[in-house]
Design an enzyme around this catalytic site. Sequence first.
Site, short mmCIF file in Angstrom:
data_model
loop_
_atom_site.label_atom_id
_atom_site.label_comp_id
_atom_site.label_asym_id
_atom_site.label_seq_id
_atom_site.Cartn_x
_atom_site.Cartn_y
_atom_site.Cartn_z
CG ASN A 265 37.97 5.32 -123.67
OD1 ASN A 265 37.51 4.85 -122.63
ND2 ASN A 265 38.45 4.56 -124.65
CE1 TYR B 201 44.27 2.74 -115.59
CE2 TYR B 201 43.27 1.93 -113.57
CZ TYR B 201 43.18 2.24 -114.90
OH TYR B 201 41.99 2.06 -115.57
CE LYS C 271 42.30 5.56 -116.12
NZ LYS C 271 41.83 6.10 -117.40
CB THR D 264 38.45 -4.08 -122.62
OG1 THR D 264 39.47 -3.81 -121.63
CG2 THR D 264 37.13 -3.49 -122.17
N1 LIG Z 1 38.81 -2.67 -118.80
C1 LIG Z 1 38.65 -2.31 -117.54
O1 LIG Z 1 38.42 -3.14 -116.66
C2 LIG Z 1 38.71 -0.85 -117.14
C3 LIG Z 1 38.39 -0.51 -115.83
C4 LIG Z 1 38.43 0.82 -115.45
C5 LIG Z 1 38.80 1.78 -116.35
N2 LIG Z 1 39.12 1.44 -117.63
C6 LIG Z 1 39.50 2.50 -118.54
O2 LIG Z 1 38.76 2.41 -119.73
C7 LIG Z 1 39.50 3.06 -120.77
C8 LIG Z 1 39.54 2.17 -121.98
O3 LIG Z 1 40.23 0.98 -121.67
P1 LIG Z 1 39.81 -0.45 -122.25
O4 LIG Z 1 39.48 -1.30 -121.12
O5 LIG Z 1 38.83 -0.26 -123.35
O6 LIG Z 1 41.22 -0.99 -122.79
P2 LIG Z 1 41.94 -0.91 -124.21
O7 LIG Z 1 43.35 -1.26 -123.96
O8 LIG Z 1 41.16 -1.69 -125.20
O9 LIG Z 1 41.81 0.63 -124.60
C9 LIG Z 1 42.80 1.59 -124.38
C10 LIG Z 1 43.08 2.24 -125.70
O10 LIG Z 1 43.93 3.38 -125.50
C11 LIG Z 1 44.86 3.40 -126.56
N3 LIG Z 1 46.05 4.14 -126.16
C12 LIG Z 1 46.96 3.82 -125.21
N4 LIG Z 1 47.92 4.74 -125.14
C13 LIG Z 1 47.61 5.70 -126.07
C14 LIG Z 1 48.22 6.91 -126.48
N5 LIG Z 1 49.35 7.35 -125.93
N6 LIG Z 1 47.61 7.65 -127.44
C15 LIG Z 1 46.47 7.21 -128.01
N7 LIG Z 1 45.85 6.07 -127.68
C16 LIG Z 1 46.42 5.31 -126.71
C17 LIG Z 1 45.17 1.94 -126.86
O11 LIG Z 1 45.70 1.79 -128.16
C18 LIG Z 1 43.78 1.31 -126.69
O12 LIG Z 1 43.08 1.31 -127.93
C19 LIG Z 1 40.86 3.39 -120.19
O13 LIG Z 1 40.87 4.75 -119.77
C20 LIG Z 1 40.95 2.47 -118.98
O14 LIG Z 1 41.82 2.96 -117.99
C21 LIG Z 1 39.09 0.14 -118.05
#
Ligand SMILES: NC(=O)c1ccc[n+]([C@@H]2O[C@H](COP(=O)([O-])OP(=O)(O)OC[C@H]3O[C@@H](n4cnc5c(N)ncnc54)[C@H](O)[C@@H]3O)[C@@H](O)[C@H]2O)c1
Length: 252
Positions: A90, A155, A159, A190
Site C-alpha cells: 500500500n 504516478y 499505478k 489522507t
Molecule cells: N489519498 C488518495 O486520494 C489516494 C488516491 C488513490 C490512491 N492512493 C494510494 O493509497 C495508498 C496510501 O496512500 P494514503 O493516501 O494513505 O497516503 P499516505 O501518505 O498517508 O500513505 C503513504 C504511506 O507510504 C509510506 N511510504 C512512502 N514511501 C515509502 C517507502 N519507500 N517505504 C515504506 N513506506 C513508504 C509513507 O510513509 C506513508 O505512511 C498509496 O498507494 C496511494 O498512492 C491514495
Amino acid sequence: MQLLTNKIAIITGGGSGIGAATCLAFAQAGAKVVVAGRTLSKVQTIADQIQTGGGQALAVEVDVSQGADVQRMIASTLTHFGGLDLLFNNAAISPAGRITEISEAEWDECMAIDLRSVFLGAKYAIPELQKRGGGLILNTAGTLGIRPCRNKAAYAAAKAGVINLTRAIALDYAPDKVRCNVICPGFVETPLTAGFAGEAREEFLAGYQPLPGLIQAEEVAALAVYLASDAARMITGQSFVIDGGQQAGINQ
Ligand SMILES: NC(=O)c1ccc[n+]([C@@H]2O[C@H](COP(=O)([O-])OP(=O)(O)OC[C@H]3O[C@@H](n4cnc5c(N)ncnc54)[C@H](O)[C@@H]3O)[C@@H](O)[C@H]2O)c1
C-alpha cells in the site's frame, strides 16, 4: 469467529492514511498485523494502538523499494508470528509533474516506491503464502492508474503498472491458491492529499466526483478486509474502484 481470525498480515504504509486505517480494521477483524513503513515512530504508534485495544501487532521499519528491506520485513514477520497469509502493498508516493518537468531521478524514485515495491513484496511474500496453502497479495493503485489526470505522469504510469502486475500475479499463482487483487481509490482524505484543501479542493471535487462528500480511509480499509477474508476466496486478478462514481463517466 471474525472475518480475519488468525490471519497474519503485513500492511505497508501502515503508519498513516489508508494503511493505518487498514491495520486497525484488520486487527479489529482478528488478524495479527505487521505495521510496516518508512518511519518507525509512525508505525510503532499504530502497532501500540492495536496492542492497547487487545490485538496483536508488530512494527517494522521498511523502505519498500529495497529488496533487502522487504526480505527483512518478511523474515521479522515469520520470526514474530510464525507465518504469512496476506501482504498489502500500500505504501507509495504521489509526485506531480509533466515528463518535461520531472528529473530522471524523480521518475526512478516514483517507479521504485510505487511499482518496484509491488514486485519486491510479491516476490518475497509468495513463497511464504505457498507454504501456507494460499494467501493474498493486495495492492493499492488508484483511479489515475486507469485513466490519468494532468500533471501526474510518473504516478499514473506506476499505478497502471500495479494494476497489470496484479493481473499477472493472479494468473501465475492461482494454481497455488495465491490470490492477487488491487484497490483503486479516487480522492481519499489522507495525509497524501492534505495539502489540497479549502475552496480549490471543493471546486475540483465538484467537477470530478459525482457523489458528494470525501472518501475516508476507513471506507477503503473496509473493502480491504472483505478482499482479505475467505468470503472473497474466488476473487482474483481484479481491480476494485472506490471513487464516489468518478470513473462511471466523463466529467459532469
Ligand atoms: N489519498 C488518495 O486520494 C489516494 C488516491 C488513490 C490512491 N492512493 C494510494 O493509497 C495508498 C496510501 O496512500 P494514503 O493516501 O494513505 O497516503 P499516505 O501518505 O498517508 O500513505 C503513504 C504511506 O507510504 C509510506 N511510504 C512512502 N514511501 C515509502 C517507502 N519507500 N517505504 C515504506 N513506506 C513508504 C509513507 O510513509 C506513508 O505512511 C498509496 O498507494 C496511494 O498512492 C491514495
